[in-house]
Design a protein around this motif. Sequence first.
Motif, mmCIF file in Angstrom:
data_model
loop_
_atom_site.group_PDB
_atom_site.id
_atom_site.type_symbol
_atom_site.label_atom_id
_atom_site.label_comp_id
_atom_site.label_asym_id
_atom_site.label_seq_id
_atom_site.Cartn_x
_atom_site.Cartn_y
_atom_site.Cartn_z
ATOM 1 N N GLY A 135 -1.380 -15.973 7.005
ATOM 2 C CA GLY A 135 -0.260 -15.819 5.988
ATOM 3 C C GLY A 135 1.258 -15.787 6.477
ATOM 4 O O GLY A 135 1.523 -15.546 7.507
ATOM 5 N N TYR A 136 1.820 -16.488 5.556
ATOM 6 C CA TYR A 136 3.406 -16.716 5.852
ATOM 7 C C TYR A 136 4.202 -16.181 4.840
ATOM 8 O O TYR A 136 4.141 -16.901 3.706
ATOM 9 C CB TYR A 136 3.611 -18.135 6.020
ATOM 10 N N ARG A 139 1.995 -16.093 1.754
ATOM 11 C CA ARG A 139 1.361 -17.297 1.202
ATOM 12 C C ARG A 139 0.250 -17.780 2.534
ATOM 13 O O ARG A 139 0.572 -17.578 3.348
ATOM 14 C CB ARG A 139 2.546 -18.116 1.051
ATOM 15 N N ARG A 140 -0.709 -18.397 1.552
ATOM 16 C CA ARG A 140 -1.956 -18.747 2.500
ATOM 17 C C ARG A 140 -1.522 -19.821 3.175
ATOM 18 O O ARG A 140 -0.943 -20.903 2.666
ATOM 19 C CB ARG A 140 -3.094 -18.708 1.910
ATOM 20 N N GLY A 141 -1.756 -19.934 4.340
ATOM 21 C CA GLY A 141 -1.529 -21.146 5.314
ATOM 22 C C GLY A 141 -2.736 -21.447 6.249
ATOM 23 O O GLY A 141 -3.848 -20.805 6.215
ATOM 24 N N ARG A 172 -11.378 -15.334 -3.388
ATOM 25 C CA ARG A 172 -9.999 -14.815 -3.424
ATOM 26 C C ARG A 172 -9.887 -13.428 -3.041
ATOM 27 O O ARG A 172 -9.087 -13.081 -2.303
ATOM 28 C CB ARG A 172 -9.343 -14.938 -4.783
ATOM 29 N N LEU A 177 -5.441 -12.171 4.250
ATOM 30 C CA LEU A 177 -4.264 -12.719 4.663
ATOM 31 C C LEU A 177 -3.652 -11.975 5.751
ATOM 32 O O LEU A 177 -3.552 -10.998 5.701
ATOM 33 C CB LEU A 177 -3.246 -12.724 3.647
ATOM 34 N N GLU A 179 -0.978 -11.580 8.427
ATOM 35 C CA GLU A 179 0.571 -12.344 8.491
ATOM 36 C C GLU A 179 0.851 -13.046 9.952
ATOM 37 O O GLU A 179 0.373 -12.195 10.886
ATOM 38 C CB GLU A 179 1.465 -11.154 8.209
#
Length: 201
Positions: A135-136, A139-141, A172, A177, A179
């Motif tokens: 996560g960033y 937001r998922r990455g 989901r 996530l 970080e």
Amino acid sequence: MPEAAAAAVPALVLAAGGGRRLGGRPKALLPFRGRPLVEHAVRTVRAGGCDPVLVVLGAERERAAAEAELAGCTVVANPDWAEGMGSSLRAGLAALPAGAPAVLVALVDTPGVTPAAVARLLAAHREGAELAAAGYAGRRGHPVLIGARHLAEAAAGATGDAGARALLAAHRAELLLVECGDVAVPDDLDTPADLARWSVS
């Protein structure tokens, strides 16, 4: 600690793309710090703790296999690479060693991903996560970790350029996530401007 979670987690480096927006330069062979970009991706997942490492090649795969130092990797050929990332994910998942407890999926064109980010996802798996993504700022990455019980579903939903998107959307609520914004950068290499920003030479 569950027995399966203690086993080594393989990495799947998706490196088959033809680099259409980069003038047809295969992403695996883009020069990064003096060597093919795929080598950087392999070093990153290995340093983060993945073993073994599988590399999916497609565009100019024979040249990529010859020019890049991929000793110790399992090279998976994807003749259908032009169909999109989904075909590469399917090819890689089909080549995983039997009994793999999970797989860490990494993209060749995210040079800002670090061993520390990989290690955080593996740690999350050891603690019980079956689906996890870097996560960033929420937001998922990338990279993404997929547990064994989701592998068949991941392969079935891998179409076009979607990769594991269908799987992650369907689960989901279960997706963790992790970080990584303090240790990695999610940006990818898609255009000549991206290449210049990453100082690829």
